[in-house]
Design an enzyme around this catalytic site. Structure first.
Site, PDB file in Angstrom:
ATOM      1  N   GLU A 213      30.927  37.690  39.921  1.00  0.00           N
ATOM      2  CA  GLU A 213      31.562  39.000  40.136  1.00  0.00           C
ATOM      3  C   GLU A 213      32.178  39.138  41.521  1.00  0.00           C
ATOM      4  O   GLU A 213      31.542  38.872  42.533  1.00  0.00           O
ATOM      5  CB  GLU A 213      30.537  40.121  39.928  1.00  0.00           C
ATOM      6  CG  GLU A 213      31.133  41.517  40.009  1.00  0.00           C
ATOM      7  CD  GLU A 213      30.183  42.612  39.561  1.00  0.00           C
ATOM      8  OE1 GLU A 213      30.661  43.716  39.244  1.00  0.00           O
ATOM      9  OE2 GLU A 213      28.952  42.362  39.517  1.00  0.00           O
ATOM     10  N   LYS A 229      30.702  44.897  33.677  1.00  0.00           N
ATOM     11  CA  LYS A 229      29.731  45.641  32.876  1.00  0.00           C
ATOM     12  C   LYS A 229      29.976  45.243  31.437  1.00  0.00           C
ATOM     13  O   LYS A 229      31.056  45.470  30.894  1.00  0.00           O
ATOM     14  CB  LYS A 229      29.880  47.161  33.038  1.00  0.00           C
ATOM     15  CG  LYS A 229      29.033  47.739  34.146  1.00  0.00           C
ATOM     16  CD  LYS A 229      27.568  47.733  33.805  1.00  0.00           C
ATOM     17  CE  LYS A 229      26.675  47.907  35.028  1.00  0.00           C
ATOM     18  NZ  LYS A 229      26.344  46.653  35.692  1.00  0.00           N
TER      19      LYS A 229
END
Length: 411
Positions: A213, A229
């Site tokens: 990420e 997410k």
């Protein structure tokens, strides 16, 4: 600056290079993109190394856009931005902020390596000493029963309107006799090659990161954030893998979680951006990694003129995917329900170049260790919403922990 060039084989010579740097520099940041096709690119293949620490954001601001810098924001740096605290016990002490000024810059591709300083001949010696690492016994800090109890309490907080989504994390801890950070990182990177792989050293403390990420990247006056997410495990065959990916993309729950954090990041970026410039070039993008599929959105914005580095960080940190929404209240609740001080976990790790452009990852899927106390920890989490199911979220945490658990147990 990179003026010394040599033929290079990563497989043959990278362990030697890292060991030489580890022996000669108190601080370094190794980054690697592992050839991932990632929106706006993964981390570059580079090493920044130096001996001069910068331990305040005020000092960093004086040097910003004048010289290269690299370092870390602890999750607990939030307490310097908002009226928050971190009252849970730490596994060992970690600074909230730690950067350094690189004196050596190295980059490479498949066939050659370039360095700002001459590299010694021993780096190109194909014989490598056997690393001294013993498998470690890892203790989970939260039992499944405790997790399920907290899960129900967090959903009660959601029903009461105190939060909409919380990234609730559980930690693992271990003591070790001997652990070679370089060997352990290289094995982790082989088992779980990620777009934001990094090895960071600050004195006796290390981060061994297999992060998928990005937190924030600045190029010129453009900022991008890329919250993750939505997670699904890889299938055991091609048909199952494709089905898992389709289910993730179609999941209303996963989309709702992603959208909440994407909106939060849009709001954060808007604080330092030109009016009307915040956009979402990609919503619910699906990207496949060795063990998981992830749902990733990209948020972009144009910075207001004369915005300082500190203003950017204070507007956006910590990454919303690691807190939840609303951000400040949810961070208060995280400290209430988690049983450990996050420290460097879920902070940001990265580098700044001489023009002020930068790239930072989110410190997840990462081992944090201290050679002086012979302790390490790592943590994993998932988003809890009103529609989340406890067993499924717990299994997601275990899935995210798998690669690190295997590496530390010698598999």
């Amino acid at each position: 600056m990179n003026s010394h060039t040599y033929p290079f084989s990563e497989e043959k010579y990278l362990p030697h290079l890292l060991r030489w740097i580890d022996q000669n520099y108190s601080h370094y940041l190794f980054t690697q993109g592992n050839n991932h096709s990632y929106p706006k690119g993964p981390f570059p293949n580079q090493i920044l190394a130096g001996n001069q620490a910068i331990n305040s954001i005020e000092e960093l601001e004086k040097r910003y856009s004048k010289e290269a810098l690299a370092g870390i924001f602890s999750y607990d740096f939030k307490n310097q931005i908002e009226k928050l605290s971190s009252k849970n016990p730490s596994f060992f002490e970690l600074p909230d902020f730690w950067f350094f000024q690189p004196k050596l810059q190295v980059s490479w591709n498949n066939s050659e390596i370039s360095s700002s300083q001459p590299l010694p001949p021993e780096i190109f010696n194909p014989v490598c000493p056997k690393p001294k690492t013993k498998s470690v016994s890892i203790q989970s800090q939260t039992s499944k029963d405790e997790y399920l109890k907290n899960f129900r309490k967090i959903q009660d907080e959601i029903r009461e309107g105190n939060t909409y989504e919380m990234n609730f994390c559980i930690a693992y801890q271990a003591d070790f006799e001997e652990l070679d950070p370089i060997d352990t990182f290289l094995r982790l990177n082989k088992k779980s090659p990620m777009p934001f792989a990094a090895l960071f050293k600050a004195g006796e403390k290390y981060i061994l990161s297999a992060s998928p990420e990005r937190f924030l990247k600045k190029t010129g006056n453009q900022l991008i954030a890329q919250p993750i997410k939505g997670t699904a495990k890889r299938g055991q065959n091609e048909a199952e893998d494709l089905e898992n990916k389709k289910q993730l993309h179609a999941s209303e729950k996963e989309r709702a979680e992603n959208l909440m954090i994407t909106d939060l990041m849009r709001n954060d970026l808007s604080k330092v951006s030109e009016i009307g410039s915040v956009e979402v070039p990609e919503l619910f993008g699906l990207y496949s990694f060795p063990r998981v599929h992830q749902m990733i959105s990209t948020v972009s914005a144009t910075l207001k003129p004369n915005t300082t580095f500190r203003q950017i960080i204070e507007a956006t940190f910590p990454m919303g995917s690691m807190t939840g929404a609303p951000k400040i209240k949810t961070m208060e609740l995280i400290d209430q329900f988690e049983n450990f001080k996050r420290g460097w976990f879920s902070g940001a790790l990265g580098f700044i170049n001489e023009t002020g452009d930068f790239d930072f990852s989110v410190i997840i899927r990462s081992i944090i260790l201290d050679q002086s106390s012979k302790k390490l920890y790592f943590a994993v989490g998932s988003a809890i919403t009103i529609d989340a199911e406890a067993e499924q979220e717990y299994d997601e945490c275990l899935l995210k922990a798998n690669a690190i658990l295997e590496v530390l147990s010698g598999k």
